[in-house]
Design a protein around this motif. Sequence first.
Motif, short mmCIF file in Angstrom:
data_model
loop_
_atom_site.label_atom_id
_atom_site.label_comp_id
_atom_site.label_asym_id
_atom_site.label_seq_id
_atom_site.Cartn_x
_atom_site.Cartn_y
_atom_site.Cartn_z
N SER A 1 0.82 -1.21 0.00
CA SER A 1 0.00 0.00 0.00
C SER A 1 0.86 1.26 0.00
CB SER A 1 -0.96 0.00 1.20
OG SER A 1 -0.24 0.12 2.40
N SER A 2 2.15 1.12 0.23
CA SER A 2 3.06 2.28 0.22
C SER A 2 3.61 2.58 -1.17
CB SER A 2 4.24 2.04 1.17
OG SER A 2 3.77 1.93 2.49
N ILE A 3 3.31 1.73 -2.14
CA ILE A 3 3.79 1.99 -3.51
C ILE A 3 3.18 3.29 -4.01
CG2 ILE A 3 3.77 1.16 -5.90
CD1 ILE A 3 3.88 -1.70 -4.73
N GLY A 4 4.05 4.15 -4.54
CA GLY A 4 3.61 5.45 -5.03
C GLY A 4 3.68 6.54 -3.98
N LYS A 5 4.01 6.18 -2.76
CA LYS A 5 4.14 7.16 -1.68
C LYS A 5 5.60 7.53 -1.50
CE LYS A 5 -0.06 5.84 0.61
NZ LYS A 5 -0.71 5.33 1.79
N ILE A 6 5.84 8.61 -0.80
CA ILE A 6 7.18 9.08 -0.50
C ILE A 6 7.57 8.58 0.89
CG2 ILE A 6 8.67 11.10 -0.22
CD1 ILE A 6 7.60 10.74 -3.07
N ILE A 7 8.74 7.94 0.97
CA ILE A 7 9.24 7.52 2.28
C ILE A 7 10.52 8.28 2.59
CG2 ILE A 7 8.23 5.21 2.14
CD1 ILE A 7 11.09 4.14 1.55
N THR A 8 10.79 8.41 3.88
CA THR A 8 12.02 9.02 4.35
C THR A 8 12.72 8.01 5.24
OG1 THR A 8 10.99 11.20 4.28
CG2 THR A 8 12.97 10.99 5.62
N VAL B 1 17.02 10.83 3.90
CA VAL B 1 16.84 10.78 2.45
C VAL B 1 15.39 10.40 2.17
CG1 VAL B 1 17.60 9.62 0.33
CG2 VAL B 1 19.24 10.07 2.15
N SER B 2 14.83 10.96 1.11
CA SER B 2 13.45 10.64 0.73
C SER B 2 13.40 10.16 -0.70
CB SER B 2 12.55 11.88 0.88
OG SER B 2 12.44 12.26 2.21
N ILE C 1 15.37 -0.38 0.61
CA ILE C 1 15.35 0.26 1.92
C ILE C 1 14.63 -0.66 2.89
CG2 ILE C 1 14.71 2.33 3.19
CD1 ILE C 1 16.56 2.76 0.66
N ALA C 2 15.34 -1.08 3.93
CA ALA C 2 14.74 -1.95 4.95
C ALA C 2 13.55 -1.24 5.59
CB ALA C 2 15.77 -2.33 6.00
N ILE C 3 12.45 -1.96 5.73
CA ILE C 3 11.22 -1.39 6.29
C ILE C 3 11.48 -0.71 7.63
CG2 ILE C 3 8.92 -1.99 7.17
CD1 ILE C 3 9.04 -2.28 4.14
N GLU C 4 12.31 -1.32 8.46
CA GLU C 4 12.53 -0.78 9.81
C GLU C 4 13.34 0.52 9.81
OE1 GLU C 4 15.50 -4.08 9.02
OE2 GLU C 4 13.32 -3.94 8.95
N LYS C 5 13.96 0.88 8.69
CA LYS C 5 14.73 2.13 8.62
C LYS C 5 13.87 3.33 8.24
CE LYS C 5 19.24 0.26 7.72
NZ LYS C 5 20.47 0.42 6.98
N VAL C 6 12.64 3.08 7.80
CA VAL C 6 11.77 4.16 7.35
C VAL C 6 11.27 4.95 8.55
CG1 VAL C 6 9.59 4.69 6.18
CG2 VAL C 6 11.12 2.93 5.27
#
Length: 147
Positions: free
Chosen positions: A88-95, A105-106, A128-133
């Motif tokens: 569900s995070s596809i297309g979203k911006i993560i940092t 970094v984003s 990017i490891a999920i836990e680093k977001v």
Amino acid sequence: MTSWVDITTVNHHSTYNHTKPAEQKNSLGKDDFLRILVTQLANQDPGSPLQDKDFIAQMATFSSLEQMTNLNKAFEKFANHQINQYSSSIGKIITWMPDGSTTPVSGEVIGVTVQDGNYFYLVGEEKIAIEKVTEIRQKIEETSNNG
């Protein structure tokens, strides 16, 4: 004294329908265990039948095998649920905070992958490891005002 059946002499093809060829099968499952137990009971020495404690120990082993099989199925369902949740995070911006950096970094998530049981967001060519977001947000579409 208990009479054990040598499992190498049990006819695997006459009473058991394999779901995959024997050469691909590398471990015994619950059906195999139960078949061996039944064969053992059918071929035991009438003068020295299977002792209660031996039978109970084998049934406990069968029960443990059944529980492990059920647990594996539950973990598979959970893993599939996890990847659906992360997708569900596809297309979203993560940092995230890269290793050895003090500057976040984003980037836009273009996919999700699993490697060795660990989940990763795909941002460009990076995993990017999920836990680093540290943040997930909607992508804000830029609109142009041309007059």
